[in-house]
Each structure stands twice: as structure tokens, then as C-alpha cells.
Design a protein around this motif. Sequence first.
Motif, PDB file in Angstrom:
ATOM      1  N   ARG A   1       0.840  -1.200   0.000  1.00 58.21           N
ATOM      2  CA  ARG A   1       0.000   0.000   0.000  1.00 58.21           C
ATOM      3  C   ARG A   1       0.879   1.256   0.000  1.00 58.21           C
ATOM      4  O   ARG A   1       0.618   2.213  -0.726  1.00 58.21           O
ATOM      5  CB  ARG A   1      -0.927   0.010   1.218  1.00 58.21           C
ATOM      6  CG  ARG A   1      -2.105  -0.939   1.121  1.00 58.21           C
ATOM      7  CD  ARG A   1      -3.198  -0.588   2.112  1.00 58.21           C
ATOM      8  NE  ARG A   1      -2.734  -0.640   3.492  1.00 58.21           N
ATOM      9  CZ  ARG A   1      -2.703  -1.734   4.232  1.00 58.21           C
ATOM     10  NH1 ARG A   1      -3.111  -2.891   3.724  1.00 58.21           N
ATOM     11  NH2 ARG A   1      -2.282  -1.690   5.480  1.00 58.21           N
ATOM     12  N   ALA A   2       1.912   1.231   0.822  1.00 57.95           N
ATOM     13  CA  ALA A   2       2.809   2.391   0.914  1.00 57.95           C
ATOM     14  C   ALA A   2       3.556   2.632  -0.394  1.00 57.95           C
ATOM     15  O   ALA A   2       3.864   3.775  -0.743  1.00 57.95           O
ATOM     16  CB  ALA A   2       3.802   2.189   2.054  1.00 57.95           C
ATOM     17  N   ALA A   3       3.837   1.563  -1.127  1.00 55.42           N
ATOM     18  CA  ALA A   3       4.616   1.680  -2.368  1.00 55.42           C
ATOM     19  C   ALA A   3       3.880   2.455  -3.455  1.00 55.42           C
ATOM     20  O   ALA A   3       4.486   2.855  -4.446  1.00 55.42           O
ATOM     21  CB  ALA A   3       4.993   0.289  -2.880  1.00 55.42           C
ATOM     22  N   ARG A   4       2.581   2.699  -3.253  1.00 54.42           N
ATOM     23  CA  ARG A   4       1.811   3.476  -4.236  1.00 54.42           C
ATOM     24  C   ARG A   4       1.936   4.980  -4.006  1.00 54.42           C
ATOM     25  O   ARG A   4       1.526   5.771  -4.858  1.00 54.42           O
ATOM     26  CB  ARG A   4       0.339   3.049  -4.189  1.00 54.42           C
ATOM     27  CG  ARG A   4       0.090   1.602  -4.593  1.00 54.42           C
ATOM     28  CD  ARG A   4      -1.369   1.346  -4.860  1.00 54.42           C
ATOM     29  NE  ARG A   4      -2.159   1.345  -3.630  1.00 54.42           N
ATOM     30  CZ  ARG A   4      -2.500   0.258  -2.957  1.00 54.42           C
ATOM     31  NH1 ARG A   4      -2.105  -0.926  -3.388  1.00 54.42           N
ATOM     32  NH2 ARG A   4      -3.232   0.336  -1.856  1.00 54.42           N
ATOM     33  N   GLU A   5       2.479   5.366  -2.858  1.00 51.11           N
ATOM     34  CA  GLU A   5       2.610   6.794  -2.535  1.00 51.11           C
ATOM     35  C   GLU A   5       3.910   7.365  -3.123  1.00 51.11           C
ATOM     36  O   GLU A   5       4.847   6.626  -3.413  1.00 51.11           O
ATOM     37  CB  GLU A   5       2.611   6.985  -1.009  1.00 51.11           C
ATOM     38  CG  GLU A   5       1.363   6.468  -0.311  1.00 51.11           C
ATOM     39  CD  GLU A   5       0.123   7.283  -0.636  1.00 51.11           C
ATOM     40  OE1 GLU A   5       0.257   8.364  -1.236  1.00 51.11           O
ATOM     41  OE2 GLU A   5      -0.985   6.832  -0.278  1.00 51.11           O
TER      42      GLU A   5
ATOM     43  N   VAL B   1      17.767   4.478   3.659  1.00 50.40           N
ATOM     44  CA  VAL B   1      16.416   4.867   4.073  1.00 50.40           C
ATOM     45  C   VAL B   1      15.614   5.280   2.849  1.00 50.40           C
ATOM     46  O   VAL B   1      16.088   6.063   2.019  1.00 50.40           O
ATOM     47  CB  VAL B   1      16.469   6.038   5.074  1.00 50.40           C
ATOM     48  CG1 VAL B   1      15.074   6.623   5.307  1.00 50.40           C
ATOM     49  CG2 VAL B   1      17.086   5.589   6.391  1.00 50.40           C
ATOM     50  N   LEU B   2      14.410   4.747   2.741  1.00 51.79           N
ATOM     51  CA  LEU B   2      13.455   5.197   1.728  1.00 51.79           C
ATOM     52  C   LEU B   2      12.140   5.500   2.432  1.00 51.79           C
ATOM     53  O   LEU B   2      11.647   4.669   3.201  1.00 51.79           O
ATOM     54  CB  LEU B   2      13.231   4.148   0.647  1.00 51.79           C
ATOM     55  CG  LEU B   2      12.311   4.606  -0.493  1.00 51.79           C
ATOM     56  CD1 LEU B   2      13.113   5.408  -1.516  1.00 51.79           C
ATOM     57  CD2 LEU B   2      11.640   3.433  -1.186  1.00 51.79           C
ATOM     58  N   ALA B   3      11.584   6.689   2.188  1.00 51.95           N
ATOM     59  CA  ALA B   3      10.322   7.073   2.811  1.00 51.95           C
ATOM     60  C   ALA B   3       9.349   7.538   1.749  1.00 51.95           C
ATOM     61  O   ALA B   3       9.702   8.330   0.868  1.00 51.95           O
ATOM     62  CB  ALA B   3      10.550   8.178   3.839  1.00 51.95           C
ATOM     63  N   ARG B   4       8.134   7.034   1.834  1.00 49.69           N
ATOM     64  CA  ARG B   4       7.069   7.422   0.907  1.00 49.69           C
ATOM     65  C   ARG B   4       5.900   7.999   1.699  1.00 49.69           C
ATOM     66  O   ARG B   4       5.675   7.630   2.853  1.00 49.69           O
ATOM     67  CB  ARG B   4       6.570   6.215   0.106  1.00 49.69           C
ATOM     68  CG  ARG B   4       7.513   5.712  -0.981  1.00 49.69           C
ATOM     69  CD  ARG B   4       6.871   4.547  -1.706  1.00 49.69           C
ATOM     70  NE  ARG B   4       7.662   4.008  -2.796  1.00 49.69           N
ATOM     71  CZ  ARG B   4       7.557   4.371  -4.072  1.00 49.69           C
ATOM     72  NH1 ARG B   4       6.693   5.317  -4.408  1.00 49.69           N
ATOM     73  NH2 ARG B   4       8.303   3.820  -5.007  1.00 49.69           N
ATOM     74  N   GLY B   5       5.143   8.857   1.032  1.00 45.00           N
ATOM     75  CA  GLY B   5       3.942   9.391   1.662  1.00 45.00           C
ATOM     76  C   GLY B   5       3.210  10.333   0.726  1.00 45.00           C
ATOM     77  O   GLY B   5       3.815  10.957  -0.151  1.00 45.00           O
ATOM     78  N   ALA B   6       1.899  10.437   0.927  1.00 46.25           N
ATOM     79  CA  ALA B   6       1.111  11.370   0.127  1.00 46.25           C
ATOM     80  C   ALA B   6       1.539  12.805   0.408  1.00 46.25           C
ATOM     81  O   ALA B   6       1.481  13.670  -0.469  1.00 46.25           O
ATOM     82  CB  ALA B   6      -0.371  11.180   0.422  1.00 46.25           C
ATOM     83  N   THR B   7       1.986  13.054   1.637  1.00 43.31           N
ATOM     84  CA  THR B   7       2.536  14.351   2.029  1.00 43.31           C
ATOM     85  C   THR B   7       3.792  14.096   2.857  1.00 43.31           C
ATOM     86  O   THR B   7       4.007  12.969   3.324  1.00 43.31           O
ATOM     87  CB  THR B   7       1.539  15.156   2.884  1.00 43.31           C
ATOM     88  OG1 THR B   7       1.487  14.590   4.201  1.00 43.31           O
ATOM     89  CG2 THR B   7       0.150  15.160   2.260  1.00 43.31           C
ATOM     90  N   PRO B   8       4.616  15.132   3.094  1.00 43.39           N
ATOM     91  CA  PRO B   8       5.808  14.937   3.931  1.00 43.39           C
ATOM     92  C   PRO B   8       5.483  14.765   5.408  1.00 43.39           C
ATOM     93  O   PRO B   8       6.395  14.512   6.206  1.00 43.39           O
ATOM     94  CB  PRO B   8       6.603  16.239   3.706  1.00 43.39           C
ATOM     95  CG  PRO B   8       6.012  16.881   2.501  1.00 43.39           C
ATOM     96  CD  PRO B   8       4.579  16.465   2.483  1.00 43.39           C
ATOM     97  N   HIS B   9       4.203  14.872   5.777  1.00 43.49           N
ATOM     98  CA  HIS B   9       3.854  14.891   7.197  1.00 43.49           C
ATOM     99  C   HIS B   9       3.515  13.506   7.753  1.00 43.49           C
ATOM    100  O   HIS B   9       3.538  13.314   8.970  1.00 43.49           O
ATOM    101  CB  HIS B   9       2.675  15.847   7.421  1.00 43.49           C
ATOM    102  CG  HIS B   9       2.917  17.212   6.857  1.00 43.49           C
ATOM    103  ND1 HIS B   9       3.907  18.045   7.340  1.00 43.49           N
ATOM    104  CD2 HIS B   9       2.318  17.880   5.831  1.00 43.49           C
ATOM    105  CE1 HIS B   9       3.908  19.164   6.647  1.00 43.49           C
ATOM    106  NE2 HIS B   9       2.956  19.092   5.722  1.00 43.49           N
ATOM    107  N   ARG B  10       3.217  12.568   6.889  1.00 46.07           N
ATOM    108  CA  ARG B  10       2.906  11.193   7.313  1.00 46.07           C
ATOM    109  C   ARG B  10       3.627  10.263   6.358  1.00 46.07           C
ATOM    110  O   ARG B  10       3.336  10.252   5.161  1.00 46.07           O
ATOM    111  CB  ARG B  10       1.400  10.949   7.287  1.00 46.07           C
ATOM    112  CG  ARG B  10       0.972   9.653   7.941  1.00 46.07           C
ATOM    113  CD  ARG B  10       1.124   9.735   9.436  1.00 46.07           C
ATOM    114  NE  ARG B  10       0.645   8.519  10.101  1.00 46.07           N
ATOM    115  CZ  ARG B  10       0.879   8.241  11.382  1.00 46.07           C
ATOM    116  NH1 ARG B  10       1.566   9.101  12.124  1.00 46.07           N
ATOM    117  NH2 ARG B  10       0.425   7.134  11.920  1.00 46.07           N
TER     118      ARG B  10
END
Length: 205
Positions: free
Chosen positions: A39-43, A63-72
Motif C-alpha cells: 500500500r505504501a509503495a503506491r505513494e 532509508v526510503l520514505a514514501r507518503g502522500a505528504t511529507p507529514h505522514r
Amino acid sequence: MATNMAQKRARKAQRRKQVMTQKRRAEVLEASLPARVLRAAREPIQHCFLTEEVFEIGIGTLVLARGATPHRLALSSFLIDVFCLGIKDVMFETVDSEFFAIYMDATDAGSPMVSFDPSDSRRLLRDLAAWSQSIGFAPHPDFAAVERIFGDVSADASEAAFQFGRDGKPVYVPGPNDTASLIRRRITQLQKCLGDDGFGFETAA
């Protein structure tokens, strides 16, 4: 008549039980690590970092970080040993931006982190996992699931070439939590795979 009613009620109860069992199984799958990662890989990718001196000191963090916004953010972290052991540890957590900043500050304190291309990152992980496995050290059990955080990022799009080990040989540097028995087992594995002269052994500075 009473018998037929009892049979109908029993069949209905059995169907309800089957439905509830399927629902619980679906909920477990939905909450599983592979499902959360996919699910996260779609962001969108928000951050990708690597320990700057990993190929000099032998150990570091990707480190790899995904999110619809930088806040979550869905934060994935890979502890890598490019001298010998490969993918030592893996973490996947959903965090807020404050936690991510604290985590990065703590990770950066050991050795500076720098931005790194996601395609190069996936290639590094893929090649390192294959190399370490070839000398008997499989990646962390969660690696296959968490590595899917890269989604449609292709390792084949990277032209990077990575050299593992040092001076052409694996070098085992025990970590602070490695027990004497674990150290012996790893040395035995290296001897079995590479012979007495095919690898190096050093204690941490």
C-alpha cells in the motif's frame, strides 16, 4: 418439521462461522507487513538517503520514505554491511514528520547521510543481497517484503556498479552484540565457503 428447522439453523450458523473466519483472515492479511508495504509503495517517494561513507566503513543505513505528504510517512530502513553480511536488519514503520526527523538525526549522528537515487538504492540492495547470500549470509527475513517499498522503481534503470568486501575479499567485522558463538559460526561459514585465506577478520575499532 422440527428436524428440518434445526438443520437449517445449523447450516446458517455454519455459513456465518465461515464468513467470520474469512473476514478475520482478510483482516490479518490486510494488516500484514507485505500488505502494508505494498500500500505504501503506491505513494510518492519523499526521501531516499544512504550513509555517505558506507563503502569506507563497511556498515551503514539506507532509508526510503514514501507518503502522500511529507507529514505522514512510510519509513523503510535497511541496515547494510557491504564488507560481509549484507542486509543485516530491516525496519518498516508509519511515522509522522517529527519522528522521521528524530530518526534521521540519530542515524546521521553515527555517520552522515546523503541523498541517494532510488534506482541506485534498489540496485545496491539487490546486488548486496545476492553477493552476501553467495557466501552464506541470507538477507534479513523481512527484506523481501520491505524491499517492495520501492514499487515501480527499477534497479535495472541504474548504471551504478558496486564493489563489496574490501580489496576483493569479504571482511567480517563483528558487531557489538555478536556473541562469541555467533562469531565462531560466521567464521566457520566463511572458511567453508572461501577457505582460510579467502576472507578477512577484524575487530571493531
